[in-house]
Design an enzyme around this catalytic site. Structure first.
Site: not given
Ligand code: NAP
Length: 455
Positions: A228, A262
Site C-alpha cells: 500500500e 495516502c
Molecule cells: P516510509 O519511509 O516508507 O516508512 C514506512 C515504513 O517502512 C516504516 O516502518 C519505515 O521504517 C519502513 N521503511 C523505510 N524504508 C524501508 C526499507 N528500505 N525497507 C523496509 N522498510 C522500510 O514511509 P513514510 O514516508 O513514512 O510514509 C509516507 C508514505 O506512505 C507516503 O507515500 C504515503 O502515501 C504512503 N502511505 C500509503 C498508504 C496506503 O494505504 N496506500 C497509507 C499510508 C501512507 P522507519 O520508520 O524505521 O524508516
C-alpha cells in the site's frame, strides 16, 4: 532513524528506545513460529472472542490511546479519537465476518467432493507507517489474526509507543503470547527478517522506495507481498456538481491528518465553467482552518509528523514555485514556531513539467488544474504514476459511468471523498502498489487457497 517519540508540536524528545538486538529478534521470531503451530488450529470462536475484547479495550481507553497518537505524530486529537474508534470497528467487523469469508466453498466437478479451503500462511511481517499509527496496523492485524496467521509488526521509528500499545492491546485482549508482537527495529533489519524462513509473507504500507525494497527481497524468496504505497488522488469537479458540498468535502479530503494521508485528495481537477467559483470558495474555506496545538479539540491542522517531512514539503513547494506554479494561499513553512507547521496551501497555474504535476505532496498542499471538459479531466487524472483512489463530482449519469469505467485507480468515489471502509476492499494500482486490505479480498490475501478434490 532513531527509535524515539519526538513531540512534533514542541520538538521535544519525549522517549527513546534501544533497537532489539539480533538475539532478541531471533527470540521473537521463534516464539511467533511456535505460536503459529498451535494458533492455526484454534477455533474462529476463540479468535473472535479475543478480537472483540480488543475492540472493547480500544473503546474503553480511547482517550488514552488517542493522546498517544497525537503526541507521537501530531494529528488533531479529535481525529486520533476517530482513528481509535475505527480500529474497534475493524476488530468487530472481522470478529463477526471472518468465519463466513473463510468457510469452505464446495464446487461441483467430476470428484465425489471438491471444494476450496482457506488456510493461514504462518508468520506475517507488517511494516507500517506513522500517519495512522493504529489504523494501518489494525486493518492488517484484525483479518490476519482471524485467518489464523500470527503477526510481527515493524512500525515506523517515530511511533514506538503506539507500536507497543498495540501489542499490549492484543495481549490484554487474551490472544496467546506471541500471536502478535512488536519488533522495535530500524528499517535496516527488515530485509534479513523477510529472508527468514519463518516469515511466510509481508505487507508494507509506506513510500515507494520502501515498498520496492521489501518486494525485491520477498521476490527473491518467493514470498507473497501486499504493498500500500503513495498516492496523488484526483478530485474532479464537473459543472453539474453540488458545489457547496464539493468544496466542503474538498477541504476535508485534502486536510485530513494534517494532509498526510495516502488517499487525501491531492490534485483538484476542475471544469473551466465552474473553476473560478470553486477555487474562490476553496481559498475562503482554507482561511477558516485553525492551525495550532493538536491536543486542543478545536484545532483543525496540527504540525507535520517530523521535521524531515516539513523540510521535504517546503522544498517541493519552493521548487514548484520556481518552476512557475502560482500560490493562491499559504506557500511558506511557519518557521517562527518550534512545531513542524506548514500552512494550508493551494498551488495553481501549474506549468507542464512542473514538479507539482506529478509529485505526491504529503502535507496540506493542494494543486489545482482547470480543464475544458470530461475528456481532459479523465486524461489529467490518469496522468500520474499513482493509482490509489479518485473522487469525482457530477450529477450527470453518463459522466459518472465514464469516470467509473475510465479512471485508473483502485477505487472511484462519485460525489463523496475517498475513504477506507471495513466492508470494502482498499488498495491501489500502478505505483500505488498491489493487493488489497479490508473486505473479503483483504482477508484472502494471507491465506492458502487450497483446492481439495476427493473421488
Ligand atoms: P516510509 O519511509 O516508507 O516508512 C514506512 C515504513 O517502512 C516504516 O516502518 C519505515 O521504517 C519502513 N521503511 C523505510 N524504508 C524501508 C526499507 N528500505 N525497507 C523496509 N522498510 C522500510 O514511509 P513514510 O514516508 O513514512 O510514509 C509516507 C508514505 O506512505 C507516503 O507515500 C504515503 O502515501 C504512503 N502511505 C500509503 C498508504 C496506503 O494505504 N496506500 C497509507 C499510508 C501512507 P522507519 O520508520 O524505521 O524508516
Amino acid at each position: 532513524m532513531a527509535i524515539a517519540t519526538i513531540n512534533p508540536f514542541t520538538g521535544e524528545t519525549v522517549k527513546t528506545f534501544e533497537a532489539l538486538t539480533d538475539t532478541e529478534i531471533e527470540q521473537k521470531l521463534s516464539l511467533a513460529q511456535a505460536r503459529f503451530l498451535e494458533y492455526r488450529n484454534l477455533s474462529f470462536a476463540s479468535r473472535s472472542y479475543w478480537l472483540s475484547e480488543a475492540a472493547n479495550l480500544l473503546e474503553q481507553e480511547r482517550d488514552r490511546f488517542a493522546k498517544l497518537l497525537t503526541l507521537e505524530m501530531g494529528k488533531p486529537l479529535k481525529s486520533a479519537m476517530t482513528e481509535v474508534e475505527k480500529c474497534a470497528l475493524v476488530c468487530r467487523f472481522y470478529a463477526e465476518h471472518a468465519a463466513q469469508y473463510l468457510a469452505d466453498v464446495p464446487i461441483q466437478t467430476d470428484a465425489t467432493t471438491s471444494l476450496i479451503k482457506y488456510q493461514p500462511l504462518g508468520v506475517i511481517l507488517a511494516v507500517m507507517p506513522w500517519n495512522f499509527p493504529f489504523w494501518q496496523v489494525f486493518r492488517f492485524a484484525a483479518p490476519a489474526l482471524m485467518a489464523g496467521n500470527v503477526g510481527l509488526l515493524k512500525h515506523a521509528s517515530n511511533v514506538p509507543q503506539s507500536a507497543l500499545a498495540i501489542e499490549e492491546i492484543f495481549t490484554r485482549a487474551g490472544f496467546p503470547e506471541g500471536a502478535f508482537q512488536t519488533l522495535l527495529v530500524g528499517a535496516d533489519k527488515v530485509a534479513a527478517i523477510v529472508e527468514d524462513d519463518r516469515i511466510k509473507a509481508a505487507t508494507l504500507t509506506g513510500s515507494e522506495p520502501a515498498g520496492a525494497s521489501l518486494a525485491a527481497t520477498a521476490g527473491k524468496q518467493i514470498k507473497k507481498v501486499v504493498l500500500e504505497l503513495g498516492g496523488s488522488d484526483p478530485f474532479i469537479v464537473m459543472p453539474s456538481a453540488d458545489l457547496e458540498q464539493a468544496v466542503q468535502t474538498a477541504v476535508t479530503a485534502r486536510m485530513i491528518n494534517n494532509g498526510q494521508s495516502c488517499i487525501a485528495a491531492k490534485r483538484f481537477i476542475v471544469a473551466e465553467a465552474i473553476a473560478d467559483q470553486f477555487i474562490d470558495r476553496l481559498v475562503e474555506q482554507y482561511k477558516l482552518l485553525k492551525i495550532g496545538d493538536p491536543m486542543s479539540m478545536d484545532t483543525d491542522i496540527g504540525p507535520l509528523a517530523t521535521a524531515g517531512i516539513l523540510q521535504e514539503l517546503d522544498q517541493q513547494v519552493r521548487t514548484s514555485i520556481q518552476q512557475g506554479a502560482k500560490v493562491l494561499i499559504g506557500g511558506q513553512a511557519m518557521l517562527d514556531s518550534p512545531g513542524n507547521f506548514y500552512p494550508p496551501t493551494i498551488l495553481a497555474e501549474i506549468p507542464k513539467g512542473c514538479l507539482a504535476e506529478q509529485d505526491e505532496f504529503f502535507g496540506p498542499v493542494a494543486t489545482v488544474f482547470r480543464v475544458p471538459d470530461l475528456d481532459h479531466a479523465i486524461a489529467r487524472a490518469n496522468d500520474s504514476p499513482f493509482g490509489l483512489g479518485a473522487s469525482a463530482w457530477t450529477q450527470d449519469k453518463t459522466e459518472q459511468e465514464r469516470l467509473i469505467q475510465e479512471i485508473e485507480a483502485g477505487s472511484v468515489f462519485i460525489n463523496g471523498m475517498v475513504k477506507s471502509d471495513v466492508r470494502l476492499p482498499f488498495g491501489g494500482i500502478k505505483r500505488s502498489g498491489f493487493g488489497r486490505e479490508l473486505g473479503r479480498e483483504g482477508i484472502l490475501e494471507f491465506v492458502n487457497v487450497k483446492t481439495v478434490w476427493v473421488k
